[in-house]
Scaffold this active site. Structure first.
Site, PDB file in Angstrom:
ATOM      1  N   SER A   1      -6.801  -2.463   9.075  1.00  0.00           N
ATOM      2  CA  SER A   1      -5.911  -2.685   7.830  1.00  0.00           C
ATOM      3  C   SER A   1      -6.020  -4.015   7.631  1.00  0.00           C
ATOM      4  CB  SER A   1      -4.496  -2.512   8.592  1.00  0.00           C
ATOM      5  OG  SER A   1      -3.282  -2.954   8.225  1.00  0.00           O
ATOM      6  N   GLY A   2      -5.937  -3.486   5.932  1.00  0.00           N
ATOM      7  CA  GLY A   2      -5.782  -4.916   5.311  1.00  0.00           C
ATOM      8  C   GLY A   2      -5.415  -6.586   5.159  1.00  0.00           C
ATOM      9  N   HIS A   3      -4.117  -6.161   6.318  1.00  0.00           N
ATOM     10  CA  HIS A   3      -3.098  -7.333   6.100  1.00  0.00           C
ATOM     11  C   HIS A   3      -3.049  -8.518   7.207  1.00  0.00           C
ATOM     12  CE1 HIS A   3       0.525  -6.461   9.020  1.00  0.00           C
ATOM     13  NE2 HIS A   3      -0.351  -5.278   8.660  1.00  0.00           N
TER      14      HIS A   3
ATOM     15  N   CYS B   1       6.146  -5.212  16.242  1.00  0.00           N
ATOM     16  CA  CYS B   1       6.120  -4.385  15.534  1.00  0.00           C
ATOM     17  C   CYS B   1       7.465  -4.437  16.636  1.00  0.00           C
ATOM     18  CB  CYS B   1       5.060  -3.202  15.605  1.00  0.00           C
ATOM     19  SG  CYS B   1       3.573  -3.953  15.332  1.00  0.00           S
TER      20      CYS B   1
HETATM   21  N1  PLP Z   1      -2.586  -1.403  15.551  1.00  0.00           N
HETATM   22  C1  PLP Z   1      -2.476  -2.876  15.834  1.00  0.00           C
HETATM   23  C2  PLP Z   1      -3.450  -3.353  16.879  1.00  0.00           C
HETATM   24  C3  PLP Z   1      -1.892  -3.641  15.617  1.00  0.00           C
HETATM   25  O1  PLP Z   1      -1.648  -5.496  15.791  1.00  0.00           O
HETATM   26  C4  PLP Z   1      -1.052  -3.478  13.874  1.00  0.00           C
HETATM   27  C5  PLP Z   1      -0.128  -3.981  13.686  1.00  0.00           C
HETATM   28  O2  PLP Z   1       0.237  -4.814  14.005  1.00  0.00           O
HETATM   29  C6  PLP Z   1      -1.130  -1.560  13.475  1.00  0.00           C
HETATM   30  C7  PLP Z   1      -1.650  -1.027  13.855  1.00  0.00           C
HETATM   31  C8  PLP Z   1      -0.182  -1.152  12.619  1.00  0.00           C
HETATM   32  O3  PLP Z   1      -1.042  -1.700  11.039  1.00  0.00           O
HETATM   33  P1  PLP Z   1      -0.064  -1.448  10.119  1.00  0.00           P
HETATM   34  O4  PLP Z   1       0.559  -2.791   9.952  1.00  0.00           O
HETATM   35  O5  PLP Z   1      -1.441  -1.639   9.164  1.00  0.00           O
HETATM   36  O6  PLP Z   1       0.262   0.313   9.576  1.00  0.00           O
END
Ligand code: PLP
Length: 379
Positions: free
Chosen positions: A199-201, A324
């Site tokens: 993921s970019g962010h 999340c």
């Molecule tokens: N997987 C993990 C381990 C993460 O920490 C995150 C983001 O918090 C993601 C997946 C999801 O990334 P995205 O925000 O680009 O969907």
């Protein structure tokens, strides 16, 4: 007082100025459609190709194996759904109890339509047992999905060993590498990874850009159908964000992972200062094998949620579990899986990024000492 100390870089990171400046022309001046055959679009396509090469270089893949998506959640779901669609007779998946919500929610869905899901357990330090993994495999297993590093406690998982086991049993292996990228050198060939997400962010590129690596030899079915990305992911290419991601990766490659030393120094300094000044603390996770920037710390008798809110009032930002699931106010599923004493020791997560400084850590520790003392006096 406006300190704005941001210690939540596992949740997201600030977009790097160089990344932002690289992206800006693609919003107004160079706004053509990359799929157009005239030069106004084709020039942009060339920049996208350069970004694709950078991603491939980062993980030792071929550029033809890189698919741009909208986020790592999309990449994770795409990889899992593709794996099951290409193995319709096999209905067993192995994962861990500490994965990201995008994996665990997909597992919930698959369970609801008849799949058997094995969630590997973790010990108090969040470690998995490879024997349990081997023992869980049966003739119906179509996929193993295990993260490279955990977002909450920072544990690094034995991906090479898992890749070997998956290969031995001829089972697809997906690896959510979101938190590992930039912090661990990734070689998908050496690790035997079939599909991988990033993921970019989390690496100072913007939110809303992800990557799915799909090994060339394996069958693949898209989640979003369309002509872009060689028919593997529909949707007009998000040129600015893809090119920005390429720049962020270029910065990582040029730095040759040196930033990790700085992050680890900050993290170790923080933990030392806390140990010296505050008693009755626990630092969660596998302390011998963690991401260099992450610390999950609990102070006996101090509720993490309250601590976080008080810190917020001083413009100091930490988290109490993954961003999340913070909306649900549920205790972290990762720490619940570790079966630790969350009633007495609920942790905050501090995760450093490249813009943090030792001075910020000093300010933070000073505040922590007085807040924890206040809590403990109050009883
Ligand atoms: N997987 C993990 C381990 C993460 O920490 C995150 C983001 O918090 C993601 C997946 C999801 O990334 P995205 O925000 O680009 O969907």
């Amino acid at each position: 007082m406006n300190l704005n100390i941001y210690f939540d870089n596992n949740a997201t990171t600030k977009c790097d100025e160089e990344v932002l400046n690289t992206m800006l022309p693609y919003f107004n001046n160079q706004y053509g459609n990359p799929s157009s055959i005239y030069s106004f679009g084709k020039d942009i396509k060339n920049e996208i190709t350069k970004a694709r090469k950078k991603v491939a270089e980062l993980i030792n893949a071929d550029e033809s194996e890189i698919i741009f998506t909208s986020c790592a959640s999309e990449s994770n779901v795409t990889a899992i759904m593709s794996a099951i669609r290409n193995n319709p007779t096999k209905k067993h998946i192995i994962t861990t109890s500490v994965e990201h919500a995008s994996i665990l929610e997909t597992m919930n869905y698959l369970k609801s339509i008849g799949y058997k899901i094995t969630y590997l357990s973790v010990d108090e330090q969040g470690k998995i047992d490879l024997q349990e993994l081997e023992d869980s495999i049966d003739e119906a297993t179509c996929l193993i999905t295990v993260m490279m590093a955990n977002n909450e406690i920072g544990n690094i998982y034995p991906i090479k060993e898992i890749g070997k086991i998956a290969k031995k049993h001829n089972i697809l292996f997906h690896c959510d590498s979101v938190q590992a990228v930039g912090k661990i050198k990734i070689d998908v060939r050496d690790l035997n990874i079939d599909t991988l997400s990033l993921s970019g962010h989390k690496i100072n590129a913007p939110k809303g850009i992800g990557v799915l690596y799909v090994k060339n030899q394996i069958p693949f079915t898209p989640l979003v159908f369309g002509h872009q990305e060689k028919n593997r992911r529909g949707g007009t290419e998000n040129a600015a964000y893809i090119i920005g991601l390429g720049k962020a990766i270029d910065l990582i490659l040029k730095d040759n992972y040196q930033l990790n030393n700085y992050l680890k120094d900050l993290r170790d300094y923080l933990e030392d200062q806390i140990r010296k000044n505050i008693d009755d603390i626990i630092i969660y996770g596998d302390l011998n094998n963690r991401l260099p920037n992450t610390s999950s710390i609990a102070f006996k008798g101090v509720k993490a949620e309250e601590l976080m809110l008080i810190l917020e009032s001083f413009n100091i930002y930490v988290s109490t579990g993954s961003a999340c699931n913070s909306e649900t106010k549920e205790p972290s599923h990762v720490l619940k899986a570790c079966n630790v004493d969350l009633n007495n020791y609920s942790p905050i997560r501090v995760s450093f990024g490249k813009y943090n400084t030792k001075e910020e850590v000093d300010i933070f520790v000073k505040k922590l000492i007085s807040i924890v003392n206040m809590f403990r006096k109050r009883g």
